[in-house]
Design an enzyme around this catalytic site. Structure first.
Site, PDB file in Angstrom:
ATOM      1  N   HIS A  84      -5.626  10.566  -0.680  1.00  0.00           N
ATOM      2  CA  HIS A  84      -4.531  10.920   0.211  1.00  0.00           C
ATOM      3  C   HIS A  84      -4.772  12.274   0.870  1.00  0.00           C
ATOM      4  CE1 HIS A  84      -3.436  12.615  -3.765  1.00  0.00           C
ATOM      5  NE2 HIS A  84      -2.993  13.635  -3.055  1.00  0.00           N
ATOM      6  N   TYR A 101       0.578  12.281   1.496  1.00  0.00           N
ATOM      7  CA  TYR A 101       0.790  10.976   2.125  1.00  0.00           C
ATOM      8  C   TYR A 101      -0.545  10.236   2.182  1.00  0.00           C
ATOM      9  CZ  TYR A 101       5.388  12.580   3.724  1.00  0.00           C
ATOM     10  OH  TYR A 101       6.675  13.065   3.778  1.00  0.00           O
ATOM     11  N   THR A 102      -0.475   8.911   2.147  1.00  0.00           N
ATOM     12  CA  THR A 102      -1.680   8.086   2.259  1.00  0.00           C
ATOM     13  C   THR A 102      -1.689   7.375   3.602  1.00  0.00           C
ATOM     14  OG1 THR A 102      -1.674   7.678  -0.132  1.00  0.00           O
ATOM     15  CG2 THR A 102      -3.043   6.238   1.224  1.00  0.00           C
ATOM     16  N   CYS A 256       2.006   2.540  -8.443  1.00  0.00           N
ATOM     17  CA  CYS A 256       2.510   3.658  -7.652  1.00  0.00           C
ATOM     18  C   CYS A 256       3.950   3.351  -7.245  1.00  0.00           C
ATOM     19  CB  CYS A 256       1.651   3.883  -6.410  1.00  0.00           C
ATOM     20  SG  CYS A 256       2.102   5.368  -5.470  1.00  0.00           S
TER      21      CYS A 256
END
Length: 282
Positions: A84, A101-102, A256
């Site tokens: 990320h 954030y990814t 996740c």
């Protein structure tokens, strides 16, 4: 007779020798060109770099896709699969805030990267994204993360995602399915509160259609609409047993989601028999 002379009754020797040389030259040239032409990564792990917001697409009342331009049309972000980036912005009080954030894009997507962001009313970084307009810049640093992946390192992944926790799962699944030499199977359980909360549903359903023998998805909703045929409530141990691959050294389970979900999933996985080596939490 000269020593270099090849008798006429053994022409296949000369043909084979020429073929071997040709293959060797072609292979060397391919690796030379591939290495030479590979774009330089734009990310810096130690320093924030700014990227321009090229397009903002509103997906729902509180979700938008942000497309950021890279320096050139052939530039790549340089983010390893499953890792990320850190994004820096300003909260409603004007204070700096940094959050991971990814991206939903891969390094096969050149010239840009995408972030799908759910903006929460009280979220500090959500405020920054809510206020962003096309032409604004976002400060980014990376890559970050412990996840490392090589094609075909396992036979199958089980994935347990909740809410915005879908983004690293989507990135990994897309990298696997779009790689023609990767035969890994992916089994995803994706939980949300309402149907409207499901992120990337069109893309996920497309995976299931395009790769029916390699990708499965089971949606779970806490507040399902009338006529819903997916899971209801929270993800349970029985759902994992039914929709994820059984414990094996050739299987890995990724999870996740919100902390309470991660905690519950860890307990279920241990009960089923997945060892710590078979699990990874983003």
């Amino acid at each position: 007779m000269p020593t270099s002379f090849v008798p006429s009754h053994r022409p296949e020797l000369l043909t084979a020798a020429v073929a071997v040389v040709a293959i060797g030259v072609a292979t060397a040239y391919y690796f030379y060109i591939t290495k030479k032409s590979k774009p330089k990564a734009c990310l810096d792990p130690d320093n924030f770099k700014e990227f321009k917001l090229a397009k903002r697409t509103q997906l729902s009342h509180n979700v938008a896709k942000f497309r950021f331009s890279l320096p050139t049309p052939t530039s790549i972000l340089g983010l390893p699969i499953g890792q990320h980036i850190s994004c820096r912005g300003k909260d409603s009080e004007g204070e700096d805030v940094v959050k991971p954030y990814t991206p939903t894009t891969l390094d096969t997507d050149v010239g840009y990267f995408d972030l799908v962001i759910k903006m929460y009313p009280q979220g500090r970084m959500s405020h920054h994204f809510r206020e962003m307009r096309e032409g604004d810049y976002l400060a980014v640093k990376g890559p970050k993360g412990r996840f490392k992946y090589e094609p075909n390192e396992v036979e199958a992944f089980g994935m347990l995602a909740g809410g915005t926790g879908i983004t690293p799962m989507f990135q990994v699944a897309r990298a696997i399915l779009e790689n023609p030499v990767d035969r890994t199977n992916v089994h995803l359980i994706y939980a949300n509160v309402t149907y409207e909360d499901i992120l990337l549903k069109e893309e996920l359903d497309s995976f299931a259609t395009r790769f029916p023998t390699r990708f499965t998805i089971y949606y779970v909703l806490n507040q399902p609409p009338e006529g819903w045929d997916g899971g209801v409530g929270f993800v349970t141990e029985q759902m994992i047993r039914l929709h994820c691959p059984a414990p094996s050294p050739n299987v890995r389970i990724l999870r996740c989601g919100p902390p309470p979900m991660n905690k519950a999933m860890a307990a279920y996985l241990q009960s089923i028999g997945y060892t710590s080596q078979m699990q990874f939490q983003f």
